[in-house]
Design an enzyme around this catalytic site. Structure first.
Site, PDB file in Angstrom:
ATOM      1  N   GLU A  96      13.404  32.448 -31.839  1.00  0.00           N
ATOM      2  CA  GLU A  96      12.394  31.778 -31.019  1.00  0.00           C
ATOM      3  C   GLU A  96      11.060  31.629 -31.734  1.00  0.00           C
ATOM      4  OE1 GLU A  96      14.145  33.107 -26.652  1.00  0.00           O
ATOM      5  OE2 GLU A  96      12.615  34.345 -27.634  1.00  0.00           O
TER       6      GLU A  96
ATOM      7  N   TRP B 206      21.395  34.864 -21.493  1.00  0.00           N
ATOM      8  CA  TRP B 206      22.607  34.777 -22.299  1.00  0.00           C
ATOM      9  C   TRP B 206      22.979  36.119 -22.912  1.00  0.00           C
ATOM     10  CZ3 TRP B 206      22.955  34.695 -27.963  1.00  0.00           C
ATOM     11  CH2 TRP B 206      21.748  35.010 -28.605  1.00  0.00           C
ATOM     12  N   ASP B 207      22.072  37.088 -22.803  1.00  0.00           N
ATOM     13  CA  ASP B 207      22.346  38.434 -23.300  1.00  0.00           C
ATOM     14  C   ASP B 207      23.645  38.982 -22.716  1.00  0.00           C
ATOM     15  OD1 ASP B 207      19.669  37.739 -23.606  1.00  0.00           O
ATOM     16  OD2 ASP B 207      18.918  39.759 -23.327  1.00  0.00           O
TER      17      ASP B 207
ATOM     18  N   LYS C 205      12.596  35.913 -35.811  1.00  0.00           N
ATOM     19  CA  LYS C 205      12.472  36.924 -34.764  1.00  0.00           C
ATOM     20  C   LYS C 205      13.719  37.787 -34.665  1.00  0.00           C
ATOM     21  CE  LYS C 205      11.660  37.344 -29.769  1.00  0.00           C
ATOM     22  NZ  LYS C 205      11.551  36.611 -28.493  1.00  0.00           N
TER      23      LYS C 205
END
Length: 770
Positions: A488, A357-358, A602
């Site tokens: 995450e 999805w980056d 994160k």
């Protein structure tokens, strides 16, 4: 953090050879042209630690999955872009002694990546065991003009002897992926040939049956003197080449030029593939090194004229931003809708070179503002072409009626990731796909894309969100259970705020898009309704409106902070500064159980949502959420610092914005996370660009209008950047006392600068005081 790369505005420079840093440098000095890429491995034999890497875009293998506990719905493979034929090899032998920098004494070692021209250069003096000394200079590049071609000019000078010098240029198909499961090799030889001055070899990938042909044609140069030499071709299993034996006199320089072609079956018929590669190498040879180099320089000059960022007074920041821009342009060009962007690009094997999805969340904004709109459009068409697979992916998990779940990891549209908390739960990626459609249209004004491709995707994604939520009487709203947000370090949570927000937005945008296409193109609207069976099983638009209106978006009443997910406020909310420094990064020093129970984040999660829809929130809301979540964020994702830098700029937190910018910009150059050795963080490099343009530059596009609100970090004397917007190419220069906007195109533009409407006519300059 390491600090061995010399600071220079246009060059990446390494001086001195340290074998312990070699793998890091192999990543940093990588080159590519969108079709292929090459790590900065040495041409000559090297027996030290090295990650060999030569990659061909779109060529992949479905490696067997290694999962101890199989779960229904898991894909059967992990796709990976393969290490392909080693085309750079040129072994060197001096009177029977082989050159190997792992065993020779090395002096005056220097490696330079010329970012302005996309050229890698290396030089050194090697003393062999016999005491004989040679000076080596090599120059290589992958052409961005003739993208099937690469060229190497490898020069050897005899410093203290006369004798026999042997070059062995080769093409080696006996390659491995270091990340292969079960140590499998992925290539089968199809054909090979070698003759005096030329060689070629073709390989086929197992299972996927891609063919890749490599060929070279040689030229020799010596400094004005007649030199006798012999060329002997050789051919053996998975290896072809020439042995070129030359008599070299002391102080004489001999140069071998290796003109290379790499062509895959994506671009040529298999039956003629090797012949095509041989012809391409011959064409490059006919052009000659000087012409190829001149073309490369001109093409890169044109690229930099469209996307360069200049920074005055901060060479570390200047070098870093150009390095990031270079790598983005080496990775993806938008020429082929079948290709996309892997998190490591062509620089390493981690993440398999596949698409995350980056691309939509981080890379799309870069290409939208620095390239022709067709480049960004190709990224969207890539996802449209995979819509059928996304529907199949959702069906495997039990979703019906044409609902689509785009994969977390893919190269061909199929999901190929096997961590349940990501594969099944990190479904926010669906929202990134839908927002990318809006983002593209908002920037380019290409409203036709919606009817042509976009609406079908939006319908399928909205069907997924409608089925993924469930009604809760207790909450008196729709809830979403068992998800993983961008953070995450939290798995299997309920009502992740970011995920629910994207679901809500998508449902609303899809309804708006349906109405728009129905009004503007009723014939196409009818086609889409028939093709997708819209409303065939329920009154979908009405239900989508109900879900969007009633989906739970939890807010902490005492603070007004958006709650990352149910239960988050029950954690012990200690700032990251409470973690002992010796325990960073926590993913390497803490148990997973401890991480999951902690409050530590994160990467941006709630703040990712606020960044995406910043125009919907006032500064007070942004401030209270930033001040709450940033101190809890450990930034152990390369995608984290850029979002925080942009939001810090919006809040006027200048020192924090600069700190995060420098961290994301020099992430790989300074090996912040001690992982540059396995490849660069290509997708986060797009975030670096965003930190300057959207962060310090304050660039936003709201309802089709370009907004700028620049600030100037105190560490800089000034900076400038270029952006494209709806046919206009603007150069924005920010100085201590002025902002200058130069329209370098023939398209006039109305924009808003610091809230005030301004006109920037074609080929005119607007200057305002700061």
């Amino acid at each position: 953090m390491r600090d061995y790369i010399k600071k220079d505005p246009w060059n990446i420079i390494e001086e001195g050879f340290d074998p312990a840093l070699n793998r890091i440098s192999e990543s940093i000095f990588s080159i590519g042209n969108g079709k292929m890429g090459q790590r900065a491995n040495f041409e000559e034999k090297y027996s030290g630690s090295s990650l060999r890497g030569s990659y061909v875009a779109g060529v992949y293998y479905p490696d067997k999955t290694r999962v101890g506990w199989w779960k229904n719905g898991y894909p059967e493979y992990f796709a990976k872009v393969l290490n392909a034929t080693n085309w750079i090899g040129i072994n060197i032998n001096v009177d029977g002694e082989e050159l190997d920098l792992a065993t020779a004494s090395v002096a005056n070692f220097k490696r330079v990546l010329n970012m302005q021209e996309g050229i890698l250069q290396r030089s050194f003096v090697a003393t062999l065991a016999s005491g004989k000394q040679i000076e080596v200079q090599s120059t290589r590049f992958t052409s961005i003009v003739d993208t099937d071609n690469a060229v190497i000019r490898y020069s050897v000078k005899a410093l203290n002897f006369s004798g026999k010098l042997t070059f062995t240029p080769l093409l080696d198909l006996n390659v491995v992926n270091q990340d292969s499961n079960y140590d499998e090799q992925f290539w089968v030889e199809i054909s090979r040939t070698a003759a005096q001055g030329t060689a070629a070899i073709t390989g086929e990938t197992k299972k996927t049956a891609f063919h890749v042909a490599c060929a070279f044609k040689l030229a020799l140069e010596h400094d004005g003197e007649d030199t006798s030499y012999t060329i002997a071709p050789f051919s053996q299993d998975k290896l072809v080449g020439n042995t070129v034996a030359i008599t070299i006199e002391q102080s004489q320089t001999i140069s071998l030029i290796k003109y290379v072609a790499v062509i895959s079956s994506l671009y040529a018929d298999k039956a003629n593939l090797q012949a095509s590669a041989e012809a391409s190498a011959a064409t490059a040879h006919a052009k000659g090194f000087t012409t190829l180099l001149s073309e490369q320089r001109s093409a890169w000059a044109k690229k930099w004229a469209e996307c360069d960022i200049t920074i005055e007074g901060d060479v570390a920041a200047q070098q870093a931003i150009r390095f990031n821009i270079l790598q983005m342009n080496q990775t993806y060009t938008g020429e082929d809708e079948r290709l996309n962007i892997g998190p490591k690009g062509f620089t390493g094997e981690k993440y398999g070179g596949v698409t995350y999805w980056d691309t939509e969340a981080y890379c799309l904004p870069f290409y939208l503002k620095t390239a022709d709109p067709k480049v960004a459009r190709q990224l969207l068409v890539y996802r449209y072409k995979h819509l059928g697979r996304a529907i199949e992916n959702a069906a495997k998990l039990g979703f019906k009626h044409g609902a689509a779940l785009y994969p977390m990891v893919t190269i061909n549209g199929e999901e190929c990731h096997n961590e349940w908390e990501i594969t099944f739960e990190e479904i926010h990626r669906n929202g990134a796909m839908s927002f990318a459609i809006y983002n593209y249209i908002n920037h380019t004004g290409d409203v036709g894309y919606l009817a042509e491709y976009g609406l079908e995707v939006l319908i399928a994604i909205s069907r997924f969100w409608r089925q993924r939520v469930q009604w809760s009487d207790r909450r008196n709203g729709y809830i979403m259970l068992g998800v993983t947000g961008p953070n995450e370090y939290e798995n299997n949570v309920n009502n992740n705020w970011y995920t629910n927000l994207l679901a809500q937005w998508t449902l609303n945008y899809t309804r708006e898009s349906l109405a728009q296409v129905k009004a503007n193109d009723p014939a196409r609207y009818a086609e889409i309704v028939a093709k997708t069976h819209l409303g065939g099983h329920e009154d979908e638009e009405t239900i989508w409106a109900d879900v969007a209106a009633k989906i739970v978006l939890p807010v902490d009443a005492p603070t007004g902070v958006f709650i990352q997910h149910d239960g988050f406020m029950d954690k012990e909310l200690l700032p990251m500064s409470a973690i002992p420094k010796g325990e960073y990064p926590i993913h390497k020093n803490w148990s997973w159980d401890r991480i999951l129970r902690s409050c530590y984040i994160k990467q941006a999660d709630v703040l990712q949502g606020i960044y995406t829809f910043e125009a919907n929130y006032d500064k007070e809301t942004l401030k209270k959420n930033f001040d709450f979540y940033e101190p809890l964020t450990v930034h152990e994702s390369s995608l984290s610092p850029c979002i925080h830098s942009i939001l810090a700029s919006s809040l006027g937190y200048e020192d924090l914005a600069y700190k995060f910018y420098l961290r994301t910009a020099r992430l790989d150059l300074d090996d912040y996370n001690h992982d540059t050795d396995d490849g660069l963080h290509i997708t986060s490099m797009a975030g670096t660009w965003m930190s300057v343009v959207e962060g310090f530059g304050g660039v936003r596009v709201q309802q089709g209008v370009l907004h700028l609100n620049p600030s100037l970090p105190k560490q800089w004397q000034g900076y400038s950047f270029r952006i494209t917007f709806r046919g206009a190419l603007l150069k924005v220069t920010v100085a201590s006392n002025s902002i200058m906007i130069e329209n370098e195109s023939d398209t006039g533009l109305t924009l808003r600068l610091a809230g005030a409407e301004k006109q920037v006519p074609a080929r005119q300059i607007l200057t305002v005081a700061r």
